[in-house]
Design a protein around this motif. Structure first.
Motif, PDB file in Angstrom:
ATOM      1  N   TYR A  21       0.858  -1.186   0.000  1.00  0.00           N
ATOM      2  CA  TYR A  21       0.000   0.000   0.000  1.00  0.00           C
ATOM      3  C   TYR A  21       0.890   1.230   0.000  1.00  0.00           C
ATOM      4  O   TYR A  21       1.755   1.374   0.866  1.00  0.00           O
ATOM      5  N   LEU A  22       0.695   2.096  -0.974  1.00  0.00           N
ATOM      6  CA  LEU A  22       1.472   3.335  -1.028  1.00  0.00           C
ATOM      7  C   LEU A  22       0.604   4.480  -0.498  1.00  0.00           C
ATOM      8  O   LEU A  22      -0.441   4.779  -1.087  1.00  0.00           O
ATOM      9  N   GLY A  48     -12.254   2.545  -5.946  1.00  0.00           N
ATOM     10  CA  GLY A  48     -10.994   2.189  -6.611  1.00  0.00           C
ATOM     11  C   GLY A  48      -9.815   3.051  -6.233  1.00  0.00           C
ATOM     12  O   GLY A  48      -8.791   3.059  -6.926  1.00  0.00           O
ATOM     13  N   CYS A  49      -9.928   3.808  -5.110  1.00  0.00           N
ATOM     14  CA  CYS A  49      -8.807   4.679  -4.739  1.00  0.00           C
ATOM     15  C   CYS A  49      -7.898   4.013  -3.714  1.00  0.00           C
ATOM     16  O   CYS A  49      -6.903   4.607  -3.290  1.00  0.00           O
ATOM     17  N   GLY A  50      -8.198   2.805  -3.273  1.00  0.00           N
ATOM     18  CA  GLY A  50      -7.273   2.098  -2.385  1.00  0.00           C
ATOM     19  C   GLY A  50      -7.752   1.912  -0.955  1.00  0.00           C
ATOM     20  O   GLY A  50      -6.983   1.511  -0.087  1.00  0.00           O
ATOM     21  N   LYS A  51      -9.053   2.135  -0.679  1.00  0.00           N
ATOM     22  CA  LYS A  51      -9.558   2.022   0.696  1.00  0.00           C
ATOM     23  C   LYS A  51      -9.400   0.597   1.224  1.00  0.00           C
ATOM     24  O   LYS A  51      -8.905   0.371   2.332  1.00  0.00           O
ATOM     25  N   THR A  52      -9.848  -0.367   0.409  1.00  0.00           N
ATOM     26  CA  THR A  52      -9.785  -1.761   0.855  1.00  0.00           C
ATOM     27  C   THR A  52      -8.333  -2.210   1.024  1.00  0.00           C
ATOM     28  O   THR A  52      -7.984  -2.881   1.998  1.00  0.00           O
ATOM     29  N   ARG A  53      -7.480  -1.797   0.086  1.00  0.00           N
ATOM     30  CA  ARG A  53      -6.072  -2.177   0.180  1.00  0.00           C
ATOM     31  C   ARG A  53      -5.432  -1.599   1.449  1.00  0.00           C
ATOM     32  O   ARG A  53      -4.620  -2.248   2.104  1.00  0.00           O
ATOM     33  N   GLU A 195       2.225  -3.019  -8.909  1.00  0.00           N
ATOM     34  CA  GLU A 195       1.108  -3.951  -9.047  1.00  0.00           C
ATOM     35  C   GLU A 195       1.172  -4.777 -10.322  1.00  0.00           C
ATOM     36  O   GLU A 195       0.609  -5.857 -10.385  1.00  0.00           O
ATOM     37  N   ARG A 228      -7.768   1.638  -9.664  1.00  0.00           N
ATOM     38  CA  ARG A 228      -8.077   0.231  -9.960  1.00  0.00           C
ATOM     39  C   ARG A 228      -8.197  -0.006 -11.463  1.00  0.00           C
ATOM     40  O   ARG A 228      -7.653  -0.979 -11.990  1.00  0.00           O
TER      41      ARG A 228
HETATM   42  P1  ADP Z   1     -11.486   0.811  -3.001  1.00  0.00           P
HETATM   43  O1  ADP Z   1     -11.641  -0.095  -1.827  1.00  0.00           O
HETATM   44  O2  ADP Z   1     -11.226   2.243  -2.626  1.00  0.00           O
HETATM   45  O3  ADP Z   1     -12.623   0.690  -3.996  1.00  0.00           O
HETATM   46  P2  ADP Z   1      -9.196  -0.855  -3.610  1.00  0.00           P
HETATM   47  O4  ADP Z   1      -8.476  -0.788  -2.322  1.00  0.00           O
HETATM   48  O5  ADP Z   1      -9.925  -2.121  -3.922  1.00  0.00           O
HETATM   49  O6  ADP Z   1     -10.180   0.383  -3.812  1.00  0.00           O
HETATM   50  O7  ADP Z   1      -8.101  -0.538  -4.738  1.00  0.00           O
HETATM   51  C1  ADP Z   1      -8.200  -1.055  -6.038  1.00  0.00           C
HETATM   52  C2  ADP Z   1      -6.834  -1.437  -6.553  1.00  0.00           C
HETATM   53  O8  ADP Z   1      -6.074  -0.248  -6.826  1.00  0.00           O
HETATM   54  C3  ADP Z   1      -5.991  -2.231  -5.561  1.00  0.00           C
HETATM   55  O9  ADP Z   1      -6.218  -3.604  -5.730  1.00  0.00           O
HETATM   56  C4  ADP Z   1      -4.578  -1.837  -5.939  1.00  0.00           C
HETATM   57  O10 ADP Z   1      -4.143  -2.592  -7.059  1.00  0.00           O
HETATM   58  C5  ADP Z   1      -4.727  -0.409  -6.430  1.00  0.00           C
HETATM   59  N1  ADP Z   1      -4.432   0.667  -5.469  1.00  0.00           N
HETATM   60  C6  ADP Z   1      -5.182   1.799  -5.339  1.00  0.00           C
HETATM   61  N2  ADP Z   1      -4.602   2.640  -4.463  1.00  0.00           N
HETATM   62  C7  ADP Z   1      -3.470   2.030  -4.011  1.00  0.00           C
HETATM   63  C8  ADP Z   1      -2.427   2.413  -3.101  1.00  0.00           C
HETATM   64  N3  ADP Z   1      -2.459   3.605  -2.488  1.00  0.00           N
HETATM   65  N4  ADP Z   1      -1.415   1.546  -2.897  1.00  0.00           N
HETATM   66  C9  ADP Z   1      -1.398   0.354  -3.537  1.00  0.00           C
HETATM   67  N5  ADP Z   1      -2.342  -0.053  -4.414  1.00  0.00           N
HETATM   68  C10 ADP Z   1      -3.364   0.771  -4.662  1.00  0.00           C
END
Ligand code: ADP
Length: 273
Positions: A21-22, A48-53, A195, A228
């Motif tokens: 996670y960056l 798709g901004c990285g919340k789940t990650r 990634e 994403r």
């Molecule tokens: P959200 O939960 O906000 O919809 P995700 O966490 O599922 O988004 O992020 C989607 C994908 O984008 C991740 O699987 C990863 O490949 C990439 N990604 C987005 N932001 C980051 C980050 N800050 N660091 C690493 N990967 C990221």
């Protein structure tokens, strides 16, 4: 006979360290400070901004098992807390993910929490405030004190949800908020490389394409090109697809069904190829 089935085995920790996670700001520090103090966290940001990650990364980094729930409009409090199920001739209580997380001191992540029905959201109140406890009325009013290490994390996309479905003030006030946006071009480029291993010109052009789509102001565009979708396009390029085919499939296609808008996006993609 009524038996009680408690927490499942916690999710094992990653062997090679936390998922990548960056950070885009101070979210890692805020997350960790909130976790240390047992404060619930609200992650706001576009899809798709990285919340789940971020949550996956932090759970692994903090050494806590993670219980993820994708919220939807049919979700009830029982889906979170648990319910009696028939097994053989017996009725067995099975903990829901929120109860499991509270018992083992895990992180419970409610993704897209505003999709959940109000009664399901009310179920989290007593865990979210200073009481840190859960009342299982259906289990004879059993009260569970959240184990040390428990944290509630919710996410939602403020731009996408209707105002009516917004979270209630009483729920929001119990939480610490972190606002996430898309990373800067340099950081997004780094994410793409980490990634997908895509480097060089196609990676640069994908980043520029993403930025250009984010600048578009079109009523038919409910979402923009997220990190994403750029990662998905980069993966398709590494599989041998041309830039245009990859970006059309991973960026233009998912963004709109409107033929005119879609054609406009494809023309834009060609300009970057
Ligand atoms: P959200 O939960 O906000 O919809 P995700 O966490 O599922 O988004 O992020 C989607 C994908 O984008 C991740 O699987 C990863 O490949 C990439 N990604 C987005 N932001 C980051 C980050 N800050 N660091 C690493 N990967 C990221």
């Amino acid at each position: 006979m009524i038996t009680q089935s408690t927490a499942r085995e916690p999710v094992p920790l990653e062997a090679d360290g936390p998922p990548f996670y960056l950070p885009v700001g101070n979210e890692v520090e805020v997350f960790e400070a909130a976790w240390r103090r047992g404060l619930p966290l609200m992650l706001k940001g576009p899809t798709g901004c990285g919340k789940t990650r971020l949550v996956e990364h932090m759970a692994s980094r903090l050494g806590r098992p993670l219980f993820t729930v994708s919220c939807h409009e049919d979700m009830t409090a029982s889906d979170l807390l648990g319910r009696f199920l028939l097994s053989g001739g017996d009725t067995t209580w099975v903990d829901g993910p929120l109860t499991q997380a509270a018992r083992v001191g895990g992180i419970c992540y409610l993704d897209e929490v505003v999709e959940a029905r109000p009664d399901a959201v009310v179920a989290i109140h007593s865990l979210a405030d200073h009481r840190r406890e859960l009342n299982l009325e259906r289990l004879g009013g059993t009260t569970i004190q959240a184990a040390p290490g428990f944290q509630l994390v919710v996410s939602y996309n403020p731009g996408y949800q209707s105002v009516l479905k917004d979270m209630k003030p009483s729920t929001r006030q119990r939480m610490v908020a972190v606002e996430l946006g898309f990373p800067t071009a340099d950081r997004e480029r780094e994410i793409l490389e980490r990634e997908t291993d895509l480097r060089g010109r196609p990676a640069d052009e994908l980043i520029r394409l993403g930025q250009a789509v984010r600048r578009l102001d079109h009523p038919g565009l409910r979402e923009v090109a997220s990190t994403r979708t750029l990662v998905a396009a980069a993966l398709l390029v590494t599989e041998g697809l041309s830039f245009t085919d990859a970006a059309t499939a991973a960026v233009a296609g998912p963004l709109s069904d409107d033929p005119e808008l879609r054609n406009g996006l494809i023309a834009m993609i060609r300009a970057f190829d």
